[in-house]
Design a protein around this motif. Sequence first.
Motif, PDB file in Angstrom:
ATOM      1  N   GLU A  59      41.637 -11.722  17.797  1.00  0.00           N
ATOM      2  CA  GLU A  59      40.742 -12.219  18.231  1.00  0.00           C
ATOM      3  C   GLU A  59      40.574 -13.475  18.182  1.00  0.00           C
ATOM      4  N   SER A  60      40.763 -13.619  17.019  1.00  0.00           N
ATOM      5  CA  SER A  60      40.199 -14.995  17.294  1.00  0.00           C
ATOM      6  C   SER A  60      41.742 -16.048  17.581  1.00  0.00           C
ATOM      7  N   ALA A  61      43.236 -15.606  17.099  1.00  0.00           N
ATOM      8  CA  ALA A  61      43.810 -16.317  17.476  1.00  0.00           C
ATOM      9  C   ALA A  61      43.899 -16.638  19.043  1.00  0.00           C
ATOM     10  N   ARG A  62      43.206 -15.124  19.752  1.00  0.00           N
ATOM     11  CA  ARG A  62      43.387 -15.760  21.342  1.00  0.00           C
ATOM     12  C   ARG A  62      42.144 -16.455  21.459  1.00  0.00           C
TER      13      ARG A  62
ATOM     14  N   MET B  97      41.236 -19.121  19.913  1.00  0.00           N
ATOM     15  CA  MET B  97      41.321 -20.365  19.612  1.00  0.00           C
ATOM     16  C   MET B  97      42.400 -21.212  20.619  1.00  0.00           C
TER      17      MET B  97
ATOM     18  N   ARG C 138      40.314 -22.491  25.843  1.00  0.00           N
ATOM     19  CA  ARG C 138      40.017 -21.659  24.719  1.00  0.00           C
ATOM     20  C   ARG C 138      40.442 -22.938  24.050  1.00  0.00           C
TER      21      ARG C 138
ATOM     22  N   TYR D  72      35.628 -21.442  18.066  1.00  0.00           N
ATOM     23  CA  TYR D  72      35.607 -19.909  18.274  1.00  0.00           C
ATOM     24  C   TYR D  72      35.314 -19.622  16.822  1.00  0.00           C
TER      25      TYR D  72
ATOM     26  N   PHE E 293      43.945 -16.825   9.501  1.00  0.00           N
ATOM     27  CA  PHE E 293      44.776 -16.524   9.266  1.00  0.00           C
ATOM     28  C   PHE E 293      45.907 -15.691   8.353  1.00  0.00           C
TER      29      PHE E 293
END
Lengths: 219, 387
Positions: free
Chosen positions: A115-118, A120, B75, B80, B88
């Motif tokens: 989710e954070s990858a998406r 960002m 985005r 976020y 990661f």
Amino acid sequence: MNAFLSFVQERGADIAVALRDHLTISAAAVLLGCLVAIPLGIALVYNRFNWLNSIVFFLANLLQTVPSLALLAILIPLMGIGMKPAIIALFLYSIMPILRNTYDGFDSVDRGVLESARGMGYGTLQRIIRIQLPLALPYIMSGIRVTSVYIISWATLAALIGAGGLGQLIVSGLGVNKPELIITGALGAIVLAFLIDGLLGWLERVLTRRFGRTSSITA
Amino acid sequence: MIEFQHVKKVYDDGFQALKEINLEFKKGELTVLIGPSGCGKSTTMKMINRLMTPSSGKILINGKNVSEQNPVELRRNIGYVIQNIGLFPHMTIGKNVAVVPHLKKWDKAAIDKRVDELLRLVNLDPEVYRDRYPSELSGGQQQRIGVARAFAADPDVILMDEPFSALDPISREQLQDELIRLQEELNKTIVFVTHDMDEAIKIADTIVLMKDGEVIQTGSPERILRHPANDFVRTFIGQKRMDSETSIDIPIVDEVTVPNPVTIFPSRGLAEAIKMMERRKVDSLFIVDRQHKLQGIVSIYNVLDQYGEENKTVKDVMKPIGYLVRPGTPLPDAVKMMSEHRLTNLAIVDDTGKFVGLITRGSVVKHLSEVYPSIVDSLANTFGEEA
């Protein structure tokens, strides 16, 4: 024992050729397996139709249950004899474990990470290549290792359709009733499987150390 | 800055997640979206960076409709932070912070400089942390990185989805303070989702209270506290309804306890006791055995008196408990006892001798001010006389 050693020395060149053929067949099969099963596994993770996944896994499982001797025999009328049909047969066997592990590896990546990858601004392909693939790598590697070991052992059967390899030594040994040949072939396959297993196992551990870290927090 | 115009969201199964949202998030303000779970606060936030799409209506950032922008580009220009941190795991802290600048193809020198700058901004020494992996950090430190990462490419808008709710209370508090400090320095437009009213009151410029896909009330924390729009808001901000017809329940001591009274085992040394007091900011500790039975109390003076003797444990310096109450005792009795005997706190101990809770003057006042604002005055007199 001495007789055996001198035999190995004497037939060194033949053994080396058999070993080389054996490795070629196994490596080609596993490599083909990776080329097909890894992308397929990724596609299945992203596929939203569950029934399609079930069908693919069912087929891959089904392939797994066909006795190897039978599969090799079936391929003779289709592809003749030699290395090619042997590689194809073993490749078919290698699909399932690599596919399963690729799927599980991709599926196991933490939802928060995705989710954070998406969020960002990773594109889909970027997310697959830079985030999911590295995190799934230990799983995929373990699939490749398991496959490699049993492909090496099954590759001995490939001699029956004229593909050469260490199985050739065993088949000849049976034909001329020479136990040294049989033992050399069998031992060669075992040692080879051990070595490859050790090598890939080491690679897997390195990858796990590098990529297998979890970010989940305990709270 | 960010504008929601007639935004609705209906799921495929017909569930109306958002009924008709009209909102404005002001530039440079920290706006908190708050409400019970399922109220649509996260959905609302995720529409800003197009992680979710409205069924109808428009969302504008600086006058530009987000649905007309490339979602990936959009985005990258919006910070976020999520609840599960989402660092990661296969990248170092430095690489994690550099994610968005890297995606935006900054040159390497600029990225390195920015990473160090950001780590310093969240009080983590770049030399120490830059090359570590997320798993080597505590939850609080990880989320600090999560916050730093959101600020990395210097976006105007930052979205935070319950970023601190998975952390322990101490880290949460620290991160809230840090966010306030960062915000004073940087003045971003922040949209912050939470279900914790204390958090909202602490950090928000504006609070948007939602329920069942609707906005119930919007305003500054002060305004919402003073003028709750309806009963729902009142319950949500923690005041119980004061109806003249319903009799006031007299609270019992169990409702008025301090959340985590600080206890220590009898076998602990004096230095440990001091450290614990220092860390938890208290001046006395309750001594309990392994069965959690209350043995005694030790104050900082007891400890300091005999601090020179290295072999002594808290058991040797503790004092017996003079006064205690059983669970279920009405609060007024307890308050009377505290007042008569000049106690700063009072332990609650059950029939088997187990330490079940602690009330302090602070916890009594806090409870009363939350539940019965009108009584606080009269109670203040009780404490006043005694002081």
